[in-house]
Write a protein that holds these residues in place. Structure first.
Motif, PDB file in Angstrom:
ATOM      1  N   GLY A   1     -13.344  16.095 -12.419  1.00 21.09           N
ATOM      2  CA  GLY A   1     -12.260  15.206 -12.039  1.00 21.09           C
ATOM      3  C   GLY A   1     -12.147  14.981 -10.546  1.00 21.09           C
ATOM      4  N   GLU A   2     -12.693  15.914  -9.764  1.00 22.54           N
ATOM      5  CA  GLU A   2     -12.584  15.841  -8.307  1.00 22.54           C
ATOM      6  C   GLU A   2     -13.903  15.518  -7.623  1.00 22.54           C
ATOM      7  OE1 GLU A   2     -10.670  19.308  -6.583  1.00 22.54           O
ATOM      8  OE2 GLU A   2      -9.914  19.857  -8.564  1.00 22.54           O
ATOM      9  N   MET A   3     -15.020  15.839  -8.255  1.00 25.13           N
ATOM     10  CA  MET A   3     -16.321  15.824  -7.583  1.00 25.13           C
ATOM     11  C   MET A   3     -17.246  14.760  -8.157  1.00 25.13           C
ATOM     12  SD  MET A   3     -17.012  19.942  -7.723  1.00 25.13           S
ATOM     13  CE  MET A   3     -15.990  21.118  -6.833  1.00 25.13           C
ATOM     14  N   ASP A   4     -17.992  14.110  -7.253  1.00 21.73           N
ATOM     15  CA  ASP A   4     -19.120  13.287  -7.678  1.00 21.73           C
ATOM     16  C   ASP A   4     -20.436  14.008  -7.430  1.00 21.73           C
ATOM     17  OD1 ASP A   4     -17.591  11.186  -8.613  1.00 21.73           O
ATOM     18  OD2 ASP A   4     -17.658  10.085  -6.727  1.00 21.73           O
ATOM     19  N   ALA A   5     -20.421  14.979  -6.526  1.00 21.17           N
ATOM     20  CA  ALA A   5     -21.596  15.823  -6.285  1.00 21.17           C
ATOM     21  C   ALA A   5     -21.134  17.177  -5.785  1.00 21.17           C
ATOM     22  CB  ALA A   5     -22.540  15.188  -5.269  1.00 21.17           C
TER      23      ALA A   5
ATOM     24  N   ALA B   1     -37.026   2.638  -3.865  1.00 23.79           N
ATOM     25  CA  ALA B   1     -37.269   3.993  -3.377  1.00 23.79           C
ATOM     26  C   ALA B   1     -36.223   4.335  -2.328  1.00 23.79           C
ATOM     27  CB  ALA B   1     -38.669   4.105  -2.782  1.00 23.79           C
ATOM     28  N   PHE B   2     -35.489   5.425  -2.555  1.00 26.80           N
ATOM     29  CA  PHE B   2     -34.444   5.803  -1.609  1.00 26.80           C
ATOM     30  C   PHE B   2     -34.080   7.266  -1.819  1.00 26.80           C
ATOM     31  CE2 PHE B   2     -32.474   4.262  -5.449  1.00 26.80           C
ATOM     32  CZ  PHE B   2     -31.421   5.123  -5.690  1.00 26.80           C
ATOM     33  N   SER B   3     -33.511   7.851  -0.779  1.00 26.74           N
ATOM     34  CA  SER B   3     -33.077   9.246  -0.829  1.00 26.74           C
ATOM     35  C   SER B   3     -31.679   9.347  -1.416  1.00 26.74           C
ATOM     36  CB  SER B   3     -33.092   9.827   0.588  1.00 26.74           C
ATOM     37  OG  SER B   3     -32.409  11.060   0.632  1.00 26.74           O
ATOM     38  N   LEU B   4     -31.407  10.471  -2.066  1.00 28.79           N
ATOM     39  CA  LEU B   4     -30.050  10.723  -2.559  1.00 28.79           C
ATOM     40  C   LEU B   4     -29.050  10.875  -1.420  1.00 28.79           C
ATOM     41  CD1 LEU B   4     -30.742  13.111  -5.559  1.00 28.79           C
ATOM     42  CD2 LEU B   4     -29.864  10.771  -5.661  1.00 28.79           C
ATOM     43  N   ASN B   5     -29.531  10.994  -0.193  1.00 29.49           N
ATOM     44  CA  ASN B   5     -28.635  10.988   0.952  1.00 29.49           C
ATOM     45  C   ASN B   5     -27.780   9.724   0.982  1.00 29.49           C
ATOM     46  OD1 ASN B   5     -28.912  13.252   3.124  1.00 29.49           O
ATOM     47  ND2 ASN B   5     -30.992  12.918   2.392  1.00 29.49           N
ATOM     48  N   LEU B   6     -28.324   8.594   0.526  1.00 25.52           N
ATOM     49  CA  LEU B   6     -27.547   7.354   0.499  1.00 25.52           C
ATOM     50  C   LEU B   6     -26.327   7.495  -0.395  1.00 25.52           C
ATOM     51  CD1 LEU B   6     -30.253   4.525   0.333  1.00 25.52           C
ATOM     52  CD2 LEU B   6     -29.053   5.417   2.321  1.00 25.52           C
ATOM     53  N   LEU B   7     -26.509   8.154  -1.531  1.00 26.79           N
ATOM     54  CA  LEU B   7     -25.393   8.355  -2.446  1.00 26.79           C
ATOM     55  C   LEU B   7     -24.377   9.329  -1.846  1.00 26.79           C
ATOM     56  CD1 LEU B   7     -24.944   7.012  -5.158  1.00 26.79           C
ATOM     57  CD2 LEU B   7     -25.853   9.041  -6.279  1.00 26.79           C
ATOM     58  N   TRP B   8     -24.849  10.406  -1.240  1.00 24.91           N
ATOM     59  CA  TRP B   8     -23.945  11.366  -0.605  1.00 24.91           C
ATOM     60  C   TRP B   8     -23.123  10.691   0.492  1.00 24.91           C
ATOM     61  CZ3 TRP B   8     -28.251  15.523   0.442  1.00 24.91           C
ATOM     62  CH2 TRP B   8     -28.627  16.106  -0.776  1.00 24.91           C
ATOM     63  N   ASN B   9     -23.767   9.810   1.254  1.00 29.70           N
ATOM     64  CA  ASN B   9     -23.061   9.138   2.343  1.00 29.70           C
ATOM     65  C   ASN B   9     -21.940   8.244   1.830  1.00 29.70           C
ATOM     66  OD1 ASN B   9     -24.729  10.365   4.219  1.00 29.70           O
ATOM     67  ND2 ASN B   9     -26.076   8.599   4.450  1.00 29.70           N
ATOM     68  N   ARG B  10     -22.035   7.772   0.607  1.00 28.72           N
ATOM     69  CA  ARG B  10     -20.966   6.974   0.017  1.00 28.72           C
ATOM     70  C   ARG B  10     -19.860   7.866  -0.543  1.00 28.72           C
ATOM     71  NH1 ARG B  10     -23.875   1.838  -3.066  1.00 28.72           N
ATOM     72  NH2 ARG B  10     -25.207   1.196  -1.312  1.00 28.72           N
ATOM     73  N   MET B  11     -20.234   9.032  -1.019  1.00 29.63           N
ATOM     74  CA  MET B  11     -19.248   9.950  -1.603  1.00 29.63           C
ATOM     75  C   MET B  11     -18.387  10.635  -0.547  1.00 29.63           C
ATOM     76  SD  MET B  11     -21.728  11.872  -4.325  1.00 29.63           S
ATOM     77  CE  MET B  11     -22.527  11.042  -5.700  1.00 29.63           C
ATOM     78  N   GLN B  12     -19.003  10.970   0.584  1.00 34.38           N
ATOM     79  CA  GLN B  12     -18.326  11.822   1.569  1.00 34.38           C
ATOM     80  C   GLN B  12     -17.021  11.214   2.090  1.00 34.38           C
ATOM     81  OE1 GLN B  12     -18.280  11.602   5.282  1.00 34.38           O
ATOM     82  NE2 GLN B  12     -16.988  13.451   5.228  1.00 34.38           N
ATOM     83  N   PRO B  13     -16.988   9.944   2.527  1.00 31.73           N
ATOM     84  CA  PRO B  13     -15.712   9.420   3.020  1.00 31.73           C
ATOM     85  C   PRO B  13     -14.652   9.257   1.940  1.00 31.73           C
ATOM     86  CG  PRO B  13     -17.420   7.727   3.068  1.00 31.73           C
ATOM     87  CD  PRO B  13     -18.090   9.002   2.730  1.00 31.73           C
TER      88      PRO B  13
END
Length: 232
Positions: free
Chosen positions: A129-133, A186-198
């Motif tokens: 409920g709180e986390m995407d990663a 082709a892309f790194s999961l860093n892109l997804l983390w960068n969207r989740m963090q803010p």
């Protein structure tokens, strides 16, 4: 319509890279087949997966896949072969039909752990409920063979921000829903983390044991020493 699972029951094991930092050791085999303490790296990873009783385990392959395919032929795993390198994000997205719905574990295959099962620690701490990663991190003093300054700062509430703090240990639980919003193959999961963090949806936990990076040749001896002489 079947409810979407909230806890991970599938794992993606990344094994497709070229392993260029390993030099001549990967001239005739993929990096996951390099041996540490007499066993291929991928077996050390699968040892952690076995007690988790997951319904699906997927391994992606690309570079010199034949030795790895042969080695895994007697294992209860599925192969997601990539004709082109897709990196972690693209590789995970390609494998989603095999992994099924809901959050998944992802795991690199070039590290060795000494201590409690990191997958079990992540599953116990996962709050859908709180986390995407939820990323497994390790303090620098327990990150053997790592030459960087850390990847993330771990807040008291478990939220992660970028900074020179703890090292990402290559294992996480991830809700892959956002993968379809990225329009490059082709892309790194860093892109997804960068969207989740803010959005306050990127979390981590600190690993209490030892972790050794086996991305370079010198990491092999360091990992073997860690396994033979823990806490040294």
């Amino acid at each position: 319509m079947r409810d979407r699972p909230e806890t991970p029951d599938a794992l993606m094991l990344f094994a497709a890279g070229f392993g260029t930092r390993m030099g001549a050791l990967t001239a005739d085999r993929p990096k996951p087949m390099i041996e540490v303490a007499g066993r291929p790296l991928i077996d050390h990873a699968l040892d952690l997966v076995a007690p988790m009783d997951l319904s699906r385990v997927v391994v992606n392959t690309h570079y010199k896949p034949a030795p790895l395919h042969d080695h895994l032929s007697q294992r209860d795993v599925m192969i997601s072969h990539e004709d082109d390198i897709l990196e972690t994000g693209g590789g995970l997205r390609k494998a989603l039909p095999l992994l099924g719905e809901g959050p998944v574990f992802t795991m690199n295959s070039d590290a060795v752990f000494r201590g409690p099962n990191p997958l079990a620690l992540l599953r116990a701490a996962w709050r859908p409920g709180e986390m995407d990663a939820l990323l497994l991190c390790v303090p620098l003093e327990r990150a053997i063979g790592h030459t960087g300054e850390g990847d993330f700062l771990l807040g008291q509430d478990g939220q992660l921000s970028r900074g020179k703090g703890e090292v990402y240990a290559g294992i996480q639980i991830l809700d892959p829903t956002g993968l379809n919003e990225i329009d490059q193959p082709a892309f790194s999961l860093n892109l997804l983390w960068n969207r989740m963090q803010p959005e306050g949806r990127l979390f981590g936990i600190s690993y209490p044991g030892q972790w050794c990076d086996v991305g370079r040749p010198e990491g092999i001896a360091l990992a073997e020493e860690m396994l033979e002489f823990p806490d040294v």
